[in-house]
Design a protein around this motif. Structure first.
Motif, PDB file in Angstrom:
ATOM      1  N   PRO A 123       0.801  -1.231   0.000  1.00 27.45           N
ATOM      2  CA  PRO A 123       0.000   0.000   0.000  1.00 27.45           C
ATOM      3  C   PRO A 123       0.831   1.276   0.000  1.00 27.45           C
ATOM      4  CG  PRO A 123      -0.989  -1.599   1.466  1.00 27.45           C
ATOM      5  CD  PRO A 123       0.317  -2.193   1.014  1.00 27.45           C
ATOM      6  N   ILE A 124       0.458   2.187  -0.891  1.00 29.05           N
ATOM      7  CA  ILE A 124       1.142   3.477  -1.003  1.00 29.05           C
ATOM      8  C   ILE A 124       0.206   4.618  -0.618  1.00 29.05           C
ATOM      9  CG2 ILE A 124       2.834   2.749  -2.733  1.00 29.05           C
ATOM     10  CD1 ILE A 124       0.954   3.898  -4.863  1.00 29.05           C
ATOM     11  N   CYS A 125      -0.942   4.280  -0.039  1.00 26.70           N
ATOM     12  CA  CYS A 125      -1.883   5.307   0.413  1.00 26.70           C
ATOM     13  C   CYS A 125      -1.324   6.027   1.643  1.00 26.70           C
ATOM     14  CB  CYS A 125      -3.226   4.675   0.769  1.00 26.70           C
ATOM     15  SG  CYS A 125      -3.957   3.685  -0.539  1.00 26.70           S
ATOM     16  N   GLN A 126      -1.852   7.207   1.902  1.00 27.06           N
ATOM     17  CA  GLN A 126      -1.429   7.960   3.081  1.00 27.06           C
ATOM     18  C   GLN A 126      -1.734   7.153   4.340  1.00 27.06           C
ATOM     19  OE1 GLN A 126      -3.136  11.847   3.427  1.00 27.06           O
ATOM     20  NE2 GLN A 126      -2.028  12.347   5.299  1.00 27.06           N
ATOM     21  N   ALA A 127      -0.725   6.990   5.197  1.00 26.22           N
ATOM     22  CA  ALA A 127      -0.853   6.168   6.404  1.00 26.22           C
ATOM     23  C   ALA A 127      -1.201   7.029   7.611  1.00 26.22           C
ATOM     24  CB  ALA A 127       0.441   5.402   6.656  1.00 26.22           C
ATOM     25  N   LYS A 132       0.934   4.094  16.229  1.00 24.76           N
ATOM     26  CA  LYS A 132       1.990   3.444  15.453  1.00 24.76           C
ATOM     27  C   LYS A 132       2.705   2.406  16.314  1.00 24.76           C
ATOM     28  CE  LYS A 132       4.090   7.278  14.734  1.00 24.76           C
ATOM     29  NZ  LYS A 132       5.146   8.233  14.325  1.00 24.76           N
ATOM     30  N   LYS A 133       3.223   1.368  15.672  1.00 29.93           N
ATOM     31  CA  LYS A 133       3.976   0.333  16.379  1.00 29.93           C
ATOM     32  C   LYS A 133       5.481   0.563  16.315  1.00 29.93           C
ATOM     33  CE  LYS A 133       0.571  -3.353  15.794  1.00 29.93           C
ATOM     34  NZ  LYS A 133       0.345  -4.739  15.301  1.00 29.93           N
ATOM     35  N   GLY A 134       5.892   1.652  15.717  1.00 35.04           N
ATOM     36  CA  GLY A 134       7.309   1.987  15.621  1.00 35.04           C
ATOM     37  C   GLY A 134       7.448   3.431  15.212  1.00 35.04           C
ATOM     38  N   ALA A 135       8.594   3.764  14.596  1.00 30.45           N
ATOM     39  CA  ALA A 135       8.826   5.144  14.185  1.00 30.45           C
ATOM     40  C   ALA A 135       7.926   5.551  13.027  1.00 30.45           C
ATOM     41  CB  ALA A 135      10.297   5.324  13.796  1.00 30.45           C
ATOM     42  N   LEU A 136       7.483   4.578  12.236  1.00 33.27           N
ATOM     43  CA  LEU A 136       6.642   4.851  11.078  1.00 33.27           C
ATOM     44  C   LEU A 136       5.328   4.086  11.204  1.00 33.27           C
ATOM     45  CD1 LEU A 136       9.254   4.502   8.172  1.00 33.27           C
ATOM     46  CD2 LEU A 136       8.454   6.620   9.238  1.00 33.27           C
ATOM     47  N   PRO A 137       4.275   4.583  10.564  1.00 31.22           N
ATOM     48  CA  PRO A 137       3.021   3.818  10.563  1.00 31.22           C
ATOM     49  C   PRO A 137       3.108   2.644   9.602  1.00 31.22           C
ATOM     50  CG  PRO A 137       2.783   5.812   9.257  1.00 31.22           C
ATOM     51  CD  PRO A 137       4.145   5.887   9.884  1.00 31.22           C
ATOM     52  N   SER A 138       2.322   1.626   9.866  1.00 31.97           N
ATOM     53  CA  SER A 138       2.246   0.492   8.948  1.00 31.97           C
ATOM     54  C   SER A 138       1.640   0.944   7.626  1.00 31.97           C
ATOM     55  CB  SER A 138       1.393  -0.617   9.547  1.00 31.97           C
ATOM     56  OG  SER A 138       1.005  -1.548   8.559  1.00 31.97           O
ATOM     57  N   PRO A 139       2.117   0.419   6.496  1.00 30.73           N
ATOM     58  CA  PRO A 139       1.481   0.772   5.215  1.00 30.73           C
ATOM     59  C   PRO A 139       0.034   0.299   5.140  1.00 30.73           C
ATOM     60  CG  PRO A 139       3.033  -1.048   4.930  1.00 30.73           C
ATOM     61  CD  PRO A 139       3.236  -0.523   6.314  1.00 30.73           C
ATOM     62  N   TYR A 140      -0.347  -0.656   5.999  1.00 24.60           N
ATOM     63  CA  TYR A 140      -1.723  -1.154   6.001  1.00 24.60           C
ATOM     64  C   TYR A 140      -2.634  -0.357   6.939  1.00 24.60           C
ATOM     65  CZ  TYR A 140      -0.105  -5.002   3.181  1.00 24.60           C
ATOM     66  OH  TYR A 140       0.419  -5.739   2.147  1.00 24.60           O
ATOM     67  N   ALA A 141      -2.082   0.605   7.665  1.00 24.07           N
ATOM     68  CA  ALA A 141      -2.881   1.500   8.499  1.00 24.07           C
ATOM     69  C   ALA A 141      -3.211   2.737   7.659  1.00 24.07           C
ATOM     70  CB  ALA A 141      -2.118   1.885   9.762  1.00 24.07           C
ATOM     71  N   VAL A 142      -4.217   2.621   6.829  1.00 26.37           N
ATOM     72  CA  VAL A 142      -4.502   3.640   5.815  1.00 26.37           C
ATOM     73  C   VAL A 142      -5.315   4.784   6.416  1.00 26.37           C
ATOM     74  CG1 VAL A 142      -5.596   4.088   3.596  1.00 26.37           C
ATOM     75  CG2 VAL A 142      -4.425   1.912   3.981  1.00 26.37           C
ATOM     76  N   HIS A 143      -4.766   5.968   6.316  1.00 25.32           N
ATOM     77  CA  HIS A 143      -5.455   7.182   6.789  1.00 25.32           C
ATOM     78  C   HIS A 143      -6.399   7.722   5.727  1.00 25.32           C
ATOM     79  CE1 HIS A 143      -6.140  11.007   8.784  1.00 25.32           C
ATOM     80  NE2 HIS A 143      -5.732  11.643   7.702  1.00 25.32           N
ATOM     81  N   ASP A 144      -5.951   7.720   4.473  1.00 23.86           N
ATOM     82  CA  ASP A 144      -6.773   8.226   3.373  1.00 23.86           C
ATOM     83  C   ASP A 144      -6.606   7.277   2.195  1.00 23.86           C
ATOM     84  OD1 ASP A 144      -8.054   9.571   1.315  1.00 23.86           O
ATOM     85  OD2 ASP A 144      -7.327  11.547   1.920  1.00 23.86           O
ATOM     86  N   PHE A 145      -7.652   6.532   1.851  1.00 21.50           N
ATOM     87  CA  PHE A 145      -7.577   5.543   0.781  1.00 21.50           C
ATOM     88  C   PHE A 145      -7.267   6.163  -0.575  1.00 21.50           C
ATOM     89  CE2 PHE A 145     -10.332   3.349   3.896  1.00 21.50           C
ATOM     90  CZ  PHE A 145      -9.672   2.136   3.985  1.00 21.50           C
ATOM     91  N   PHE A 146      -7.668   7.400  -0.786  1.00 22.24           N
ATOM     92  CA  PHE A 146      -7.587   8.005  -2.115  1.00 22.24           C
ATOM     93  C   PHE A 146      -6.397   8.950  -2.272  1.00 22.24           C
ATOM     94  CE2 PHE A 146     -11.882   6.540  -1.609  1.00 22.24           C
ATOM     95  CZ  PHE A 146     -12.219   6.041  -2.858  1.00 22.24           C
ATOM     96  N   ALA A 193      -6.601   2.838   9.215  1.00 20.68           N
ATOM     97  CA  ALA A 193      -5.954   3.439  10.376  1.00 20.68           C
ATOM     98  C   ALA A 193      -7.002   3.834  11.415  1.00 20.68           C
ATOM     99  CB  ALA A 193      -5.144   4.662   9.961  1.00 20.68           C
ATOM    100  N   ARG A 194      -6.581   3.828  12.673  1.00 17.76           N
ATOM    101  CA  ARG A 194      -7.498   4.210  13.761  1.00 17.76           C
ATOM    102  C   ARG A 194      -8.010   5.638  13.583  1.00 17.76           C
ATOM    103  NH1 ARG A 194      -5.996   1.396  18.605  1.00 17.76           N
ATOM    104  NH2 ARG A 194      -7.550   2.656  19.688  1.00 17.76           N
ATOM    105  N   ASP A 195      -7.250   6.477  12.858  1.00 14.65           N
ATOM    106  CA  ASP A 195      -7.640   7.874  12.654  1.00 14.65           C
ATOM    107  C   ASP A 195      -8.008   8.142  11.195  1.00 14.65           C
ATOM    108  OD1 ASP A 195      -5.083   7.501  11.676  1.00 14.65           O
ATOM    109  OD2 ASP A 195      -4.303   9.426  12.370  1.00 14.65           O
ATOM    110  N   ASN A 196      -8.617   7.161  10.532  1.00 18.00           N
ATOM    111  CA  ASN A 196      -8.946   7.305   9.116  1.00 18.00           C
ATOM    112  C   ASN A 196      -9.770   8.556   8.848  1.00 18.00           C
ATOM    113  OD1 ASN A 196     -10.922   6.656   6.682  1.00 18.00           O
ATOM    114  ND2 ASN A 196      -9.066   5.466   6.394  1.00 18.00           N
ATOM    115  N   VAL A 197      -9.498   9.193   7.724  1.00 20.62           N
ATOM    116  CA  VAL A 197     -10.103  10.478   7.394  1.00 20.62           C
ATOM    117  C   VAL A 197     -11.619  10.385   7.215  1.00 20.62           C
ATOM    118  CG1 VAL A 197      -9.808  10.229   4.887  1.00 20.62           C
ATOM    119  CG2 VAL A 197      -9.777  12.509   5.913  1.00 20.62           C
ATOM    120  N   LEU A 198     -12.145   9.206   6.946  1.00 23.47           N
ATOM    121  CA  LEU A 198     -13.588   9.063   6.735  1.00 23.47           C
ATOM    122  C   LEU A 198     -14.399   9.392   7.984  1.00 23.47           C
ATOM    123  CD1 LEU A 198     -13.748   5.789   4.593  1.00 23.47           C
ATOM    124  CD2 LEU A 198     -14.071   8.141   3.808  1.00 23.47           C
ATOM    125  N   MET A 199     -13.779   9.297   9.161  1.00 22.53           N
ATOM    126  CA  MET A 199     -14.553   9.562  10.380  1.00 22.53           C
ATOM    127  C   MET A 199     -14.963  11.031  10.495  1.00 22.53           C
ATOM    128  SD  MET A 199     -11.854   9.532  13.564  1.00 22.53           S
ATOM    129  CE  MET A 199     -11.410   7.828  13.285  1.00 22.53           C
TER     130      MET A 199
END
Length: 658
Positions: A123-127, A132-146, A193-199
């Protein structure tokens, strides 16, 4: 032609900084002839703008290559997480910078040289940045699908804007096409992502729990079923018959807008919306978990489930009181088993347009649908139909591991499945290796032939001997009805896993030497750079195997496939052949504990005895250096592999068919 690349080059020349940039010497695929200085071992230092401009200009002048034929059969995929693939200490200050889309273009000619015909991007969508589980978010924790992830922007292109980022990705896809490669992307539909933009517009599309409960939150264990049991029509009700289900459901809360609409209007514009919700309401999105009952996996704390069903399904109505806040449980995340009562029509429609959006904007050629088999059947088929309406030969990969379910995957419109090979190919000394590997052809769709994947242990860690890794790489390329997958870093011998999802405990993150700065880092959650400056491991063997695969591609199917008849745990050979008239490709891999002659195979129908006929050695990684003929057949040591060809007179080795 190449308009996106042309515009990217113009922007680079206009806005790019010519600062010194360190890169591995192996990335200099287009032989930059400008100002080059020697860096650390295996590195060169180049002016960034000049180097990128030279790269793009040379690629644009290169002759266009033929792209793969439609369909999945015979393809060679390269699985890539871009932020890892081209990560490097570019400023030479011991601070590794994540990879970018522009820097990734450097590596495309190397992939083409390996024989890759399809680039598969994780996944290359915005994360999302919460939990986060480390310094970076997981690529599968998608913040904005589009939206593309801004972290993939390269500073050499000036300030980051959505337009510049999209232009860069469009150029990458365009150059892949020019080099003869298709591009597939990975898409996530069930979780985000827990903070997905759709909310922001639709807080009711999520499941909410009391903020104080999140540290003890866990799916209920179900007595009477085994570990890691998949939900089905027979056992679904057992989830609701638990005595303590009420305690689990008590953690859930209504969405924030339903709790207090006036307060929602005050905070809904906050930049950090989830943080504002947690402070104002004391609730948060529910962490996700495996959809299998009694699974030992820990919570997926960085993602949450989307709410595809706005009602209570028929099963829940019999057990859950009216007025219970929306909750997530095994039945409403395995929506292929328990159909939705009230489909979330707006969400369904939005997600059905996700893949078409990327086709329209970037001209991608295929997609893997993460856990697509667990979506509602009607939604899954809508997603497939919309993608194919945009591009008729769009390639679709189902994350289905069981070959028996390939019939359903084909009916759903998929071209190939993950299959079971990834879980057995590297275990070459397992007594049931042949059963696992040679019988994967029972699938009605091609299956992925992979020695490692993004969330499995690494081949180089599992198989320390380089010669055996080479044997397995060649073997994996020549299996019937397969889509071969090369995982990022496999060919250069990376041992550090990217994730601990399959087959690794927490100890698995410590596969490197203690003095290695990448020790303990997982690319899914941390800044990780690959070890580009060491020996290239099995790159040459993989390149040779892909050429051999292309040469025999038209007969590498079940109709021409003849496995060695001994298929039980006593067999210490893995041997099979493809036969088309007088043309024969024979593969033999010694899995035993001592050297053995090919004559030990005896007869391999319909070839007759192996002493007959003239053979050409297409691949051999052993020490026997005499020509292979009717009188002298090589001895193979444990872990060694040989590929022999017998071709009819006047058959050219350069043809694509045998």
């Amino acid at each position: 032609m190449l308009e996106h690349t042309r515009r990217l080059l113009e922007r680079l020349l206009q806005h790019g900084e010519n600062r010194p940039m360190a890169i591995p010497a192996l990335w200099n695929t287009m032989r930059f002839d400008g100002d080059i200085a020697r860096g650390r071992a295996g590195e060169i230092v180049v002016p960034a703008r000049d180097f990128y401009a030279h790269l793009l200009a040379r690629l644009m002048r290169a002759p266009a290559k033929r792209r793969p034929a439609a369909g999945a059969q015979g393809r060679v995929l390269y699985s890539m997480l871009p932020r890892m693939q081209s990560a490097w200490d570019a400023r030479m200050d011991d601070d590794v910078a994540p990879g970018t889309l522009l820097r990734t273009i450097c590596i495309l000619p190397r992939l083409k040289a390996l024989g890759v015909d399809t680039l598969y991007l994780l996944p290359i969508c915005q994360a999302g940045m919460h939990y986060k589980k480390g310094a970076l978010p997981s690529p599968y924790a998608v913040h904005d699908f589009f939206a593309l992830d801004p972290a993939l922007h390269d500073a050499a292109l000036g300030p980051c804007t959505p337009q510049v980022l999209e232009e860069t990705f469009a150029a990458l896809v365009e150059l892949c096409h020019h080099l003869g490669m298709d591009v597939m992307c990975d898409f996530v539909f069930r979780t985000c992502a827990r903070d997905n933009v759709l909310m922001r517009a639709h807080p009711d599309w999520f499941y909410w729990i009391d903020l104080r409960a999140q540290h003890t939150f866990a799916p209920p264990r179900v007595p009477g079923v085994g570990e890691n049991t998949s939900l089905n029509a027979k056992n679904a009700a057992s989830v609701y018959k638990r005595a303590d289900l009420r305690g689990y459901l008590s953690d859930f809360r209504p969405d924030p807008r339903s709790i207090d609409a006036a307060r929602w209007r005050e905070i809904s514009g906050a930049e950090d919306l989830l943080g504002a919700i947690e402070r104002a309401y004391g609730i948060t999105t529910a962490p996700a978990f495996s959809d299998c009952m009694n699974d030992h996996q820990p919570l997926w704390t960085d993602v949450t489930y989307l709410r595809y069903d706005l009602g209570r399904n028929a099963l829940a109505q019999a057990y859950v009181p009216e007025g219970t806040p929306p909750y997530v449980l095994f039945d409403n995340i395995k929506l292929n088993v328990v159909p939705p009562a009230v489909p979330n029509a707006a969400l369904w429609e939005l997600m059905a347009d996700l893949i078409p959006s990327y086709i329209r904007r970037f001209d991608i050629d295929g997609a893997r649908i993460d856990m697509g088999h667990a979506l509602p059947k009607a939604l899954l088929r809508r997603i497939v139909a919309r993608a194919r309406a945009c591009k008729r030969d769009f390639l679709l990969w189902s994350e289905e591991f069981q070959t028996a379910k390939s019939v359903q995957a084909r009916a759903d419109g998929f071209d190939f499945i993950s299959g079971p090979l990834w879980n057995g190919l590297a275990a070459w000394q397992n007594p049931y290796f042949n059963r696992r590997v040679l019988r994967a052809g029972s699938s009605v769709l091609p299956v992925v032939s992979a020695l490692e994947m993004a969330d499995t242990p690494r081949l180089a860690e599992q198989v320390p001997r380089r010669e055996v890794r080479a044997s397995l790489a060649v073997l994996s390329m020549l299996l019937p009805q397969s889509v071969c997958l090369l995982n990022s870093g496999m060919c250069i011998g990376e041992v550090q896993p990217m994730n601990l999802g399959l087959g690794k405990s927490e100890k698995g993150r410590y596969a490197l030497h203690d003095d290695d700065p990448m020790q303990g880092r997982l690319a899914f959650f941390d800044v990780y750079r690959m070890h580009w400056c060491k020996e290239r491991d099995i790159c040459s063997e993989v390149a040779g195997a892909t050429r051999l695969r292309r040469r025999w591609a038209r007969v590498m199917d079940q109709a021409h496939f003849y496995p060695h008849p001994v298929m039980d745990g006593t067999n210490v050979w893995t041997a099979f052949a493809y036969v088309s008239g007088e043309n024969v490709l024979l593969v033999a891999f010694n899995r035993g504990k001592r050297r053995a002659s090919l004559r030990a195979l005896g007869t391999l129908p319909p070839l007759g005895t192996l002493q007959n006929g003239e053979w050409h050695i297409a691949y051999y990684n052993g020490t026997f250096n005499l020509p292979c003929d009717a009188a002298r057949l090589p001895m193979l040591a444990p872990g060694e592999l040989i590929v022999l060809e017998r071709r009819a007179p006047h058959t050219s080795n350069r043809r694509d068919e045998a």
